[in-house]
Design a protein around this motif. Structure first.
Motif, PDB file in Angstrom:
ATOM      1  N   ALA A  54       9.577   3.639  -0.511  1.00 11.96           N
ATOM      2  CA  ALA A  54       9.714   2.262  -0.996  1.00 11.96           C
ATOM      3  C   ALA A  54       8.521   1.421  -0.549  1.00 11.96           C
ATOM      4  CB  ALA A  54      11.016   1.645  -0.488  1.00 11.96           C
ATOM      5  N   ARG A  55       8.097   1.598   0.669  1.00  8.79           N
ATOM      6  CA  ARG A  55       6.950   0.846   1.171  1.00  8.79           C
ATOM      7  C   ARG A  55       5.696   1.171   0.357  1.00  8.79           C
ATOM      8  NH1 ARG A  55       5.006   0.962   7.486  1.00  8.79           N
ATOM      9  NH2 ARG A  55       4.406  -1.201   7.595  1.00  8.79           N
ATOM     10  N   GLU A  56       5.514   2.444   0.036  1.00  2.00           N
ATOM     11  CA  GLU A  56       4.353   2.851  -0.755  1.00  2.00           C
ATOM     12  C   GLU A  56       4.426   2.284  -2.176  1.00  2.00           C
ATOM     13  OE1 GLU A  56       0.756   4.199  -1.612  1.00  2.00           O
ATOM     14  OE2 GLU A  56       1.651   4.251   0.375  1.00  2.00           O
ATOM     15  N   LEU A  57       5.612   2.315  -2.785  1.00  2.00           N
ATOM     16  CA  LEU A  57       5.762   1.759  -4.134  1.00  2.00           C
ATOM     17  C   LEU A  57       5.481   0.257  -4.157  1.00  2.00           C
ATOM     18  CD1 LEU A  57       8.965   3.583  -5.446  1.00  2.00           C
ATOM     19  CD2 LEU A  57       6.584   4.083  -6.010  1.00  2.00           C
ATOM     20  N   LEU A  58       5.945  -0.454  -3.156  1.00  2.00           N
ATOM     21  CA  LEU A  58       5.774  -1.906  -3.122  1.00  2.00           C
ATOM     22  C   LEU A  58       4.367  -2.332  -2.712  1.00  2.00           C
ATOM     23  CD1 LEU A  58       9.218  -2.934  -1.678  1.00  2.00           C
ATOM     24  CD2 LEU A  58       8.343  -3.377  -3.972  1.00  2.00           C
ATOM     25  N   ARG A  59       3.598  -1.411  -2.188  1.00  2.00           N
ATOM     26  CA  ARG A  59       2.224  -1.725  -1.804  1.00  2.00           C
ATOM     27  C   ARG A  59       1.405  -2.146  -3.029  1.00  2.00           C
ATOM     28  NH1 ARG A  59      -0.299   0.700   2.944  1.00  2.00           N
ATOM     29  NH2 ARG A  59       1.738   1.672   3.011  1.00  2.00           N
ATOM     30  N   HIS A  60       1.760  -1.607  -4.213  1.00  2.00           N
ATOM     31  CA  HIS A  60       1.028  -1.895  -5.442  1.00  2.00           C
ATOM     32  C   HIS A  60       1.617  -3.077  -6.209  1.00  2.00           C
ATOM     33  CE1 HIS A  60      -1.032   1.776  -4.614  1.00  2.00           C
ATOM     34  NE2 HIS A  60       0.097   2.429  -4.596  1.00  2.00           N
ATOM     35  N   GLU A  61       2.793  -3.540  -5.830  1.00  2.00           N
ATOM     36  CA  GLU A  61       3.465  -4.647  -6.507  1.00  2.00           C
ATOM     37  C   GLU A  61       3.090  -5.921  -5.757  1.00  2.00           C
ATOM     38  OE1 GLU A  61       5.762  -7.521  -7.862  1.00  2.00           O
ATOM     39  OE2 GLU A  61       6.226  -6.871  -5.854  1.00  2.00           O
ATOM     40  N   GLN A  62       2.428  -6.838  -6.422  1.00  2.00           N
ATOM     41  CA  GLN A  62       1.799  -7.967  -5.751  1.00  2.00           C
ATOM     42  C   GLN A  62       2.572  -9.284  -5.790  1.00  2.00           C
ATOM     43  OE1 GLN A  62      -0.951  -7.581  -3.960  1.00  2.00           O
ATOM     44  NE2 GLN A  62      -0.924  -5.413  -4.469  1.00  2.00           N
ATOM     45  N   SER A  63       3.741  -9.347  -6.402  1.00  2.00           N
ATOM     46  CA  SER A  63       4.418 -10.639  -6.550  1.00  2.00           C
ATOM     47  C   SER A  63       4.861 -11.226  -5.212  1.00  2.00           C
ATOM     48  CB  SER A  63       5.621 -10.511  -7.484  1.00  2.00           C
ATOM     49  OG  SER A  63       6.686  -9.852  -6.831  1.00  2.00           O
ATOM     50  N   GLY A  64       5.237 -10.379  -4.270  1.00  2.00           N
ATOM     51  CA  GLY A  64       5.662 -10.862  -2.960  1.00  2.00           C
ATOM     52  C   GLY A  64       7.054 -11.454  -2.936  1.00  2.00           C
ATOM     53  N   GLY A  65       7.761 -11.408  -4.079  1.00  2.00           N
ATOM     54  CA  GLY A  65       9.113 -11.967  -4.146  1.00  2.00           C
ATOM     55  C   GLY A  65      10.136 -11.059  -3.490  1.00  2.00           C
ATOM     56  N   PRO A  66      11.376 -11.512  -3.437  1.00  2.00           N
ATOM     57  CA  PRO A  66      12.433 -10.701  -2.829  1.00  2.00           C
ATOM     58  C   PRO A  66      12.717  -9.447  -3.651  1.00  2.00           C
ATOM     59  CG  PRO A  66      13.347 -12.675  -3.807  1.00  2.00           C
ATOM     60  CD  PRO A  66      11.867 -12.796  -3.915  1.00  2.00           C
ATOM     61  N   ILE A  67      13.189  -8.436  -2.965  1.00  2.00           N
ATOM     62  CA  ILE A  67      13.519  -7.151  -3.577  1.00  2.00           C
ATOM     63  C   ILE A  67      15.024  -6.944  -3.468  1.00  2.00           C
ATOM     64  CG2 ILE A  67      13.196  -4.647  -3.409  1.00  2.00           C
ATOM     65  CD1 ILE A  67      10.701  -6.104  -4.224  1.00  2.00           C
ATOM     66  N   ALA A  68      15.639  -6.604  -4.585  1.00  2.00           N
ATOM     67  CA  ALA A  68      17.072  -6.302  -4.576  1.00  2.00           C
ATOM     68  C   ALA A  68      17.252  -4.808  -4.362  1.00  2.00           C
ATOM     69  CB  ALA A  68      17.710  -6.728  -5.899  1.00  2.00           C
ATOM     70  N   LEU A  69      18.308  -4.456  -3.662  1.00  2.00           N
ATOM     71  CA  LEU A  69      18.656  -3.054  -3.468  1.00  2.00           C
ATOM     72  C   LEU A  69      19.817  -2.713  -4.379  1.00  2.00           C
ATOM     73  CD1 LEU A  69      18.547  -2.698   0.420  1.00  2.00           C
ATOM     74  CD2 LEU A  69      16.744  -2.235  -1.240  1.00  2.00           C
ATOM     75  N   ALA A  70      19.690  -1.615  -5.080  1.00  2.00           N
ATOM     76  CA  ALA A  70      20.772  -1.140  -5.934  1.00  2.00           C
ATOM     77  C   ALA A  70      21.940  -0.700  -5.052  1.00  2.00           C
ATOM     78  CB  ALA A  70      20.275   0.011  -6.784  1.00  2.00           C
TER      79      ALA A  70
END
Length: 127
Positions: A54-70
């Motif tokens: 998850a950390r690696e996937l979010l490294r490329h996502e730049q919005s910085g907003g909150p992440i929901a967990l399924a």
């Protein structure tokens, strides 16, 4: 004064010889010691693999907003807590839409778009 200096030198030399012998006995490795002081040394080995991915996937996502967990990730207290810690400063929450982390194979809903995927985790945007 000279005697104190000579005694200090002898004690220092004895310490160095003793430490060298100990280092040989325990197979001391300088490169391993340097690795211990790296910022995230051992982090990926100490958390569940879902957190690393998850950390690696979010490294490329730049919005910085909150992440929901399924639901599958939210209901596992160990993974939820480790995600909370490992993804900091990103905020983690439970929601049924928005930017979400799912366990693979991911959501089977037409309103969700895959953003990134790894072996265990899928990052999706659900409207």
């Amino acid at each position: 004064m000279l005697q104190r200096w000579l005694v200090g030198l002898l004690i220092g030399a004895a310490l160095l010889v003793g430490l060298r012998g100990i280092a040989k006995d325990v197979d001391f490795n300088g490169s391993l010691l340097r690795q211990a002081f790296v910022a995230d040394a051992g982090w990926s080995e100490s958390v569940p693999p879902e957190v690393v991915e998850a950390r690696e996937l979010l490294r490329h996502e730049q919005s910085g907003g909150p992440i929901a967990l399924a639901p599958g990730l939210w209901e596992d207290p160990l993974v939820r807590e480790r995600l909370w810690d490992g993804l900091y400063p990103r905020r983690i929450h439970w929601a049924d839409k928005g930017l979400m982390l799912w366990r693979t194979p991911g959501p089977q809903q037409p309103n969700c778009t895959d953003i990134a995927r790894s072996e265990r985790i899928v990052l999706v945007d659900c409207h």
